[in-house]
Write a protein that holds these residues in place. Structure first.
Motif: not given
Length: 481
Positions: A315-344
């Motif tokens: 489930c990528h809804a779970h992944h997107l929520r976890e990625l949001k938490g990593f973005i809030e912690q300052g992980h820039t790669w998490a923003s790229r993965m979020t963009t990738f999943l939504l674009a896919a």
């Protein structure tokens, strides 16, 4: 001039001072080395403490929008992950409205006649109206409990003296009892609208001027469960034949103790079952997952991959929520993965549910590149961000399951179907707090499963429940137009 003796004394004195200075320098060097080592250790501890503080701050900021935590655990209001659409509030263009409209054949007609002229006082009783204005009022008729008496004839054959008797309907079993429509109402209001027994008793008395005790209501719900339970096998068979199965679990309390409700569902069928265990023992006892051989959609919980006879999708809804938490912690790669999943997701939708093999491989290469760079960056950090690194490695290890939605039309992007079907369990718990007995939890799950299945087939819940409580089977109810 110095004498030899004085010179010797002077030299010895200088040598002594040099030795003292040498010892002092050695001592200072040792102290300096010790301080350097201590400083290095303090820097390391400081970095660890800073990371620990960040970790604890991140933990306090976790909620249902940026982690795997359920909405029921949120302590404060959380912002939705949905982006503003820019549309005005209310119905959108093209939306099919449900405006109240006049009907051609009303149930009742009331004619308001003109008898006298207000101008001169003349009688107008025999004058025909040249115009009739019509207004219609939609309302609920007066309701009352009706008593139906069933009379069974008993006859004796005049030829052979054999006594014959007619049969009562299958749902008429006692000298005095409540009927299937009232039982369906009680089951519906208690399990579907989540009205507690005391308030339900008050509601029935207020609406129907008939008093029913809470104990009687509980027995009616129990009888309703007994009538509905056999239909769960029909739902189970339908789920086993489906090519995609959404599975999930959520906690609840039974008699004050922690328990779990497990769900297996599709877009057409829902199966809910309570169990004291969360893991494989529960899913084995329920019996659906050990026999399922299609594609199982889930959040990656460790129990589900153990069913190796099925294929799996994450489930990528779970992944997107976890990625949001990593973005809030300052992980820039998490923003790229979020963009990738939504674009896919958008690309798959644009291609009517599945990409070509060539397109899917191109998206896979982008996926691999984002995760490789994220892994390299995380592994060089001190201290090591263990949770973020574990998340990246999990996506790398389970790449096939994560990207299955790219190629297979029947595999969705997320497991929202299961989460929607479980949502009312948490609402029930928030209202009632706990189930007093396991049988009550089972009754709730059976009724919610049946009603959810009826709603997914766009059946009238009230009429369908009445049919099921008179002995009709679920498959026949679903097949009727």
């Amino acid at each position: 001039m110095l004498t030899v003796q004085q010179a010797v004394f002077t030299v010895e004195s200088l040598i002594g001072k040099v030795q003292q200075q040498k010892q002092l320098i050695h001592q200072l060097v040792q102290e300096n080395e010790h301080l350097r080592h201590e400083n290095k250790q303090l820097r390391k501890e400081n970095e660890q403490l800073k990371y620990r503080v960040q970790e604890l701050e991140a933990r306090t900021k976790k909620n249902s929008s940026n982690s795997h935590l359920p909405p029921s655990s949120d302590r404060f209001h959380t912002h939705s992950s949905r982006k503003p659409s820019g549309n005005k509030p209310g119905g959108q263009e093209g939306h099919q409205g449900t405006t109240l409209r006049q009907v051609e054949h009303p149930h009742h007609r009331i004619v308001h006649r003109v008898h006298t002229c207000q101008g001169c006082g003349a009688s107008l009783r025999e004058v025909k109206p040249f115009k009739v204005d019509i207004r219609q009022v939609f309302d609920v008729p007066p309701v009352a409990i009706e008593v139906t008496q069933h009379e069974r004839e008993v006859k004796s054959c005049p030829h052979c003296r054999c006594v014959q008797q007619a049969e009562f309907p299958s749902h008429v079993t006692n000298h005095v009892q409540y009927g299937p429509r009232l039982t369906a109402l009680v089951v519906y209001l208690h399990h579907i609208q989540l009205i507690p027994y005391k308030r339900l008793s008050d509601t029935i008395e207020a609406l129907y001027q008939h008093s029913i005790s809470t104990g009687t209501l509980a027995n009616m719900v129990k009888r309703g469960r007994e009538s509905l339970e056999s239909n769960m096998d029909i739902i189970e068979d339908a789920l086993l034949e489906s090519n995609i199965l959404h599975v999930d679990e959520t906690s609840l309390h039974i008699n004050g103790k922690l328990a779990w409700v497990h769900v297996a569902c599709t877009s057409k069928y829902t199966y809910l079952a309570p169990h004291v265990s969360r893991g494989k023992k529960a899913t084995d006892d329920i019996g659906i997952l050990p026999r399922y051989e299609g594609t199982m959609m889930h959040d990656g919980f460790g129990t589900y991959p153990k069913y190796t006879q099925a294929t799996h999708a994450l489930c990528h809804a779970h992944h997107l929520r976890e990625l949001k938490g990593f973005i809030e912690q300052g992980h820039t790669w998490a923003s790229r993965m979020t963009t990738f999943l939504l674009a896919a997701k958008q690309a798959v939708e644009a291609h009517h549910g599945a990409l070509s093999e060539k397109e899917a491989r191109r998206w896979e290469r982008v996926y691999d590149r984002i995760l490789e760079r994220a892994q390299h960056r995380l592994e060089t950090k001190t201290p090591l961000p263990k949770k973020a690194l574990a998340f990246v490695r999990r996506l790398q290890k389970r790449k096939e399951e994560a990207l299955r939605f790219l190629r297979e039309v029947h595999v969705p992007f997320d497991n929202n179907q299961a989460e929607r079907d479980l949502r009312m369990v948490k609402v029930k718990e928030n209202i009632s707090g706990t189930f007093r007995e396991e049988t009550f939890a089972q009754s709730f799950c059976i009724t919610r499963s049946i009603v959810s299945t009826l709603m997914k087939h766009e059946k009238n819940v009230w009429d369908s429940l009445c049919l099921l409580l008179t002995g009709e089977t679920l498959d026949r109810v679903l097949s009727t137009t």
